[in-house]
Scaffold this motif. Structure first.
Motif, mmCIF file in Angstrom:
data_model
loop_
_atom_site.group_PDB
_atom_site.id
_atom_site.type_symbol
_atom_site.label_atom_id
_atom_site.label_comp_id
_atom_site.label_asym_id
_atom_site.label_seq_id
_atom_site.Cartn_x
_atom_site.Cartn_y
_atom_site.Cartn_z
ATOM 1 N N GLU A 55 0.841 -1.025 0.083
ATOM 2 C CA GLU A 55 0.044 0.063 -0.126
ATOM 3 C C GLU A 55 0.957 1.047 0.035
ATOM 4 O OE1 GLU A 55 -2.790 -0.231 3.407
ATOM 5 O OE2 GLU A 55 -3.235 -2.302 2.759
ATOM 6 N N ILE A 56 1.010 2.022 -1.289
ATOM 7 C CA ILE A 56 1.431 3.092 -1.219
ATOM 8 C C ILE A 56 0.561 4.457 -1.252
ATOM 9 C CG2 ILE A 56 3.235 4.586 -2.521
ATOM 10 C CD1 ILE A 56 4.050 1.979 -3.957
ATOM 11 N N ASP A 57 0.859 5.317 -0.406
ATOM 12 C CA ASP A 57 0.141 6.580 -0.050
ATOM 13 C C ASP A 57 0.378 7.402 -1.500
ATOM 14 O OD1 ASP A 57 -1.150 5.896 2.061
ATOM 15 O OD2 ASP A 57 0.214 6.938 3.268
ATOM 16 N N SER A 58 -0.432 8.300 -1.864
ATOM 17 C CA SER A 58 -0.407 8.929 -3.102
ATOM 18 C C SER A 58 -1.177 10.183 -3.124
ATOM 19 C CB SER A 58 -0.571 8.077 -4.332
ATOM 20 O OG SER A 58 -0.641 9.130 -5.511
ATOM 21 N N GLU A 59 -0.814 11.396 -3.277
ATOM 22 C CA GLU A 59 -1.637 12.608 -3.231
ATOM 23 C C GLU A 59 -2.635 12.420 -4.358
ATOM 24 O OE1 GLU A 59 0.720 15.936 -3.209
ATOM 25 O OE2 GLU A 59 1.591 15.521 -1.218
ATOM 26 N N GLU A 60 -2.210 11.962 -5.599
ATOM 27 C CA GLU A 60 -2.955 12.041 -6.620
ATOM 28 C C GLU A 60 -4.330 11.095 -6.486
ATOM 29 O OE1 GLU A 60 0.161 11.594 -6.900
ATOM 30 O OE2 GLU A 60 0.854 13.548 -7.425
ATOM 31 N N THR A 61 -3.818 9.734 -6.160
ATOM 32 C CA THR A 61 -4.982 8.512 -5.926
ATOM 33 C C THR A 61 -5.420 8.494 -4.591
ATOM 34 O OG1 THR A 61 -3.189 7.162 -5.797
ATOM 35 C CG2 THR A 61 -3.674 7.510 -7.894
ATOM 36 N N GLY A 62 -5.032 9.191 -3.651
ATOM 37 C CA GLY A 62 -5.450 8.916 -2.215
ATOM 38 C C GLY A 62 -4.698 7.484 -1.694
ATOM 39 N N GLY A 63 -4.043 6.666 -2.366
ATOM 40 C CA GLY A 63 -3.565 5.532 -1.703
ATOM 41 C C GLY A 63 -3.987 4.405 -2.934
ATOM 42 N N VAL A 64 -2.857 3.488 -3.067
ATOM 43 C CA VAL A 64 -2.901 2.536 -4.029
ATOM 44 C C VAL A 64 -2.317 1.159 -3.414
ATOM 45 C CG1 VAL A 64 -2.235 1.793 -6.359
ATOM 46 C CG2 VAL A 64 -2.837 4.115 -6.167
ATOM 47 N N THR A 65 -3.061 0.166 -3.762
ATOM 48 C CA THR A 65 -2.373 -1.074 -3.324
ATOM 49 C C THR A 65 -2.069 -2.030 -4.517
ATOM 50 O OG1 THR A 65 -4.132 -1.181 -1.353
ATOM 51 C CG2 THR A 65 -3.141 -3.499 -2.165
ATOM 52 N N LEU A 66 -0.822 -2.382 -4.581
ATOM 53 C CA LEU A 66 -0.394 -3.218 -5.580
ATOM 54 C C LEU A 66 -0.083 -4.653 -5.171
ATOM 55 C CD1 LEU A 66 2.514 -0.783 -6.970
ATOM 56 C CD2 LEU A 66 0.234 -1.406 -8.038
ATOM 57 N N LEU A 67 -0.395 -5.675 -6.067
ATOM 58 C CA LEU A 67 -0.034 -7.185 -5.710
ATOM 59 C C LEU A 67 1.401 -7.111 -5.971
ATOM 60 C CD1 LEU A 67 -2.752 -9.076 -7.770
ATOM 61 C CD2 LEU A 67 -2.599 -8.889 -5.157
ATOM 62 N N ALA A 68 2.142 -7.877 -4.836
ATOM 63 C CA ALA A 68 3.677 -7.881 -5.089
ATOM 64 C C ALA A 68 4.125 -9.134 -4.579
ATOM 65 C CB ALA A 68 4.302 -6.903 -4.023
ATOM 66 N N THR A 69 5.436 -9.491 -4.844
ATOM 67 C CA THR A 69 6.315 -10.369 -4.442
ATOM 68 C C THR A 69 7.373 -10.296 -3.427
ATOM 69 O OG1 THR A 69 5.363 -12.134 -5.996
ATOM 70 C CG2 THR A 69 7.186 -13.009 -4.706
ATOM 71 N N VAL A 70 7.639 -10.784 -2.328
ATOM 72 C CA VAL A 70 8.983 -10.476 -1.511
ATOM 73 C C VAL A 70 9.839 -11.635 -1.886
ATOM 74 C CG1 VAL A 70 9.875 -10.164 0.670
ATOM 75 C CG2 VAL A 70 7.527 -9.295 0.500
ATOM 76 N N THR A 71 11.236 -11.121 -2.532
ATOM 77 C CA THR A 71 11.905 -12.064 -3.091
ATOM 78 C C THR A 71 13.111 -12.132 -2.188
ATOM 79 O OG1 THR A 71 12.790 -10.173 -4.517
ATOM 80 C CG2 THR A 71 10.868 -11.657 -5.456
ATOM 81 N N ASP A 72 13.236 -11.276 -1.144
ATOM 82 C CA ASP A 72 14.680 -11.449 -0.449
ATOM 83 C C ASP A 72 14.314 -10.550 0.786
ATOM 84 O OD1 ASP A 72 17.499 -9.880 0.159
ATOM 85 O OD2 ASP A 72 17.753 -11.675 -1.132
ATOM 86 N N VAL A 73 14.550 -11.157 1.807
ATOM 87 C CA VAL A 73 14.521 -10.395 3.244
ATOM 88 C C VAL A 73 15.733 -10.467 4.034
ATOM 89 C CG1 VAL A 73 13.390 -12.320 4.189
ATOM 90 C CG2 VAL A 73 12.949 -10.341 5.025
ATOM 91 N N SER A 74 15.885 -9.440 4.766
ATOM 92 C CA SER A 74 17.027 -9.497 5.847
ATOM 93 C C SER A 74 16.398 -8.627 7.257
ATOM 94 C CB SER A 74 18.297 -8.796 5.384
ATOM 95 O OG SER A 74 17.851 -7.181 5.515
ATOM 96 N N SER A 75 17.327 -8.784 8.103
ATOM 97 C CA SER A 75 16.706 -8.218 9.295
ATOM 98 C C SER A 75 16.417 -6.648 9.060
ATOM 99 C CB SER A 75 17.603 -8.374 10.656
ATOM 100 O OG SER A 75 18.982 -7.895 10.181
ATOM 101 N N GLY A 76 17.090 -6.105 8.400
ATOM 102 C CA GLY A 76 16.995 -4.563 7.993
ATOM 103 C C GLY A 76 15.944 -4.148 7.052
ATOM 104 N N GLY A 77 15.595 -5.133 5.994
ATOM 105 C CA GLY A 77 14.833 -4.765 4.911
ATOM 106 C C GLY A 77 14.466 -5.814 4.037
ATOM 107 N N CYS A 78 13.853 -5.457 2.559
ATOM 108 C CA CYS A 78 13.553 -6.673 1.929
ATOM 109 C C CYS A 78 13.681 -6.137 0.359
ATOM 110 C CB CYS A 78 12.235 -7.218 2.248
ATOM 111 S SG CYS A 78 10.840 -5.783 2.163
ATOM 112 N N GLN A 79 13.554 -7.177 -0.297
ATOM 113 C CA GLN A 79 13.437 -6.696 -1.943
ATOM 114 C C GLN A 79 11.972 -7.276 -2.323
ATOM 115 O OE1 GLN A 79 16.375 -7.155 -5.069
ATOM 116 N NE2 GLN A 79 15.205 -8.436 -5.458
ATOM 117 N N VAL A 80 11.274 -6.044 -3.215
ATOM 118 C CA VAL A 80 9.906 -6.376 -3.609
ATOM 119 C C VAL A 80 9.685 -6.228 -5.078
ATOM 120 C CG1 VAL A 80 7.493 -5.989 -3.211
ATOM 121 C CG2 VAL A 80 9.019 -5.739 -1.352
ATOM 122 N N GLU A 81 9.170 -7.017 -5.444
ATOM 123 C CA GLU A 81 8.667 -7.047 -6.982
ATOM 124 C C GLU A 81 7.245 -6.914 -7.160
ATOM 125 O OE1 GLU A 81 10.006 -10.272 -9.424
ATOM 126 O OE2 GLU A 81 12.131 -10.094 -9.012
#
Length: 230
Positions: A131-157
């Motif tokens: 879910e990404i907040d957007s001034e133009e759309t008021g917020g958009v939800t995208l389907l995604a896949t988490v492909t890599d994760v660490s204790s501090g962050g992750c990679q998302v497609e």
């Protein structure tokens, strides 16, 4: 032993090459996750037996053998978690049976052993929504896949073709909802975009966790592997 890129880069990782030690890391009835070399799809299987330094026998879903998705000569990556350690090895399919649905796998030349207490990153394929907040759309939800994760962050497609224009600049906040335990449980984390790459309608985002809202790698790995990688 062949390099297993998907399991990647952990300090403290080790290799098991001795057949007796390798056999000691196997368990009859233990669920493993299998991925065909060069493919993204993963599926669950069960170790049903082996002969030291000769072969390993796994029970596969019938859909994998009947369809020919798994056939003699294929190379498979097997992964599983046991007592806080992620094990993985590559082996060649020697023979496939259809009833019951079994694969006889050549004895691997070695096995990677990555303790989760020392692993810095974990390669996964976890369905999610972002879910990404957007001034133009008021917020958009995208389907995604988490492909890599660490204790501090992750990679998302995420796929953006046909969707609204989004602000994906560095520093933009996004709420990430991960589907775990075979879609039976959801984990929500607050993230912040650190870097972006766009290619063929797909956006690849490097995300950092916000306010120490990170993921427990051991817990995540146990859920991911027990669910067969979704």
């Amino acid at each position: 032993m062949k390099q297993i890129d998907e399991l990647a880069v952990a300090s403290g990782s080790g290799a098991i090459n001795d057949p007796k030690q390798l056999a000691a890391a196997l368990r009859v009835g233990h669920q493993v996750m299998i991925q065909k070399q060069g493919a993204n799809a993963r599926f669950r299987a069960v170790i049903v037996g082996w002969s030291d330094d000769r072969y390993v026998i796994a029970e596969l879903p019938r859909s994998q053998t009947i369809s020919g998705h798994v056939a003699a000569g294929d190379e498979l990556v097997l992964r599983y978690i046991l007592r806080g350690v992620v094990y993985a090895f590559v082996c060649r399919v020697m023979h496939v049976a259809f009833d019951p649905s079994l694969a006889v796998l050549a004895w691997p030349g070695g096995m990677s052993a990555l303790p989760l207490t020392t692993e810095r990153r974990l390669s996964v394929q976890i369905p999610a929504t972002m879910e990404i907040d957007s001034e133009e759309t008021g917020g958009v939800t995208l389907l995604a896949t988490v492909t890599d994760v660490s204790s501090g962050g992750c990679q998302v497609e995420a796929v953006t073709v046909g969707g609204p224009a989004l602000n994906m600049d560095q520093g933009v906040r996004a709420k990430l909802r991960l589907s775990l335990a075979g879609n039976r449980r959801e984990k929500t984390v607050e993230t912040e975009i650190r870097n972006v790459m766009v290619s063929a309608g797909k956006v690849i985002l490097g995300m950092s966790f916000v306010d120490n809202a990170g993921l427990d790698l051991r817990e995540l790995a146990e859920e991911f592997f027990s669910a067969g990688g979704q």
